[in-house]
Design a protein around this motif. Structure first.
Motif, PDB file in Angstrom:
ATOM      1  N   ILE A 163       7.045  -6.386   3.709  1.00  0.00           N
ATOM      2  CA  ILE A 163       7.256  -7.248   2.552  1.00  0.00           C
ATOM      3  C   ILE A 163       6.539  -6.621   1.366  1.00  0.00           C
ATOM      4  N   ASP A 164       7.293  -6.358   0.310  1.00  0.00           N
ATOM      5  CA  ASP A 164       6.733  -5.752  -0.893  1.00  0.00           C
ATOM      6  C   ASP A 164       6.085  -6.824  -1.768  1.00  0.00           C
ATOM      7  N   PHE A 165       5.320  -6.360  -2.768  1.00  0.00           N
ATOM      8  CA  PHE A 165       4.622  -7.281  -3.664  1.00  0.00           C
ATOM      9  C   PHE A 165       5.583  -8.187  -4.426  1.00  0.00           C
ATOM     10  N   ASP A 166       6.807  -7.725  -4.669  1.00  0.00           N
ATOM     11  CA  ASP A 166       7.778  -8.547  -5.402  1.00  0.00           C
ATOM     12  C   ASP A 166       8.565  -9.490  -4.488  1.00  0.00           C
ATOM     13  N   GLY A 167       8.224  -9.517  -3.194  1.00  0.00           N
ATOM     14  CA  GLY A 167       8.866 -10.427  -2.256  1.00  0.00           C
ATOM     15  C   GLY A 167      10.051  -9.843  -1.518  1.00  0.00           C
ATOM     16  N   THR A 186       0.837  -1.184   0.000  1.00  0.00           N
ATOM     17  CA  THR A 186       0.000   0.000   0.000  1.00  0.00           C
ATOM     18  C   THR A 186       0.876   1.240   0.000  1.00  0.00           C
ATOM     19  N   THR A 187       0.334   2.304  -0.467  1.00  0.00           N
ATOM     20  CA  THR A 187       1.058   3.576  -0.430  1.00  0.00           C
ATOM     21  C   THR A 187       0.516   4.468   0.681  1.00  0.00           C
ATOM     22  N   GLU A 188      -0.435   3.952   1.427  1.00  0.00           N
ATOM     23  CA  GLU A 188      -1.043   4.717   2.520  1.00  0.00           C
ATOM     24  C   GLU A 188      -0.315   4.464   3.820  1.00  0.00           C
TER      25      GLU A 188
END
Length: 134
Positions: free
Chosen positions: A28-32, A1-3
């Motif tokens: 943890i980011d969407f790309d792992g 999220t960016t919030e």
């Protein structure tokens, strides 16, 4: 999220064997891929003395809460007695770490009246009175 997100975590103080804790978040980011936040230090204020508090609510029907505190690891017994001194229930009978504790007491099987509850350790003994009104 960016919030912006706000987090909350609650430890059971009575299970801690230290006066300081350190926490951090793992993102943890969407790309792992992941990153850790900076650590924060939390100081725990453990009790300075044994204490058995007055139950609440009092008078009660049929459930009440009993709170006590231990300044160091102790073998603890918390018992309920009727007004004649007959034991009606043992709520706690075990070794506990230093900390703050509360326990619910359900007296739905008991009749109205005055009851006593006692806290006993190797170094401490006290009694409080409570009233069950049905």
């Amino acid at each position: 999220t960016t919030e912006t997100k706000h987090y909350f975590f609650s430890d059971e103080v009575n299970e801690l064997n230290t006066s300081k804790l350190f926490y951090r978040l793992k993102q943890i980011d969407f790309d792992g891929t992941f990153n850790y936040s900076n650590e924060i230090e939390v100081k725990i204020n453990l009790p300075a003395r044994f204490q058995l508090e007055q139950n609440y609510p009092n008078p009660f029907n049929p459930v009440t809460v009993i709170t006590y505190q231990l300044p160091f690891k102790s073998s603890v017994t918390l018992k309920i007695y009727d007004i004649l001194g007959k034991e009606v229930e043992t709520l706690v009978n075990e070794e506990k770490d230093a900390g703050y504790y509360q326990i619910s007491f359900d007296a739905s099987s008991l009749s109205s009246g005055i009851y006593m509850y006692t806290l006993q350790t190797e170094n401490y003994f006290t009694t409080q009175k409570m009233i069950l009104l049905k």
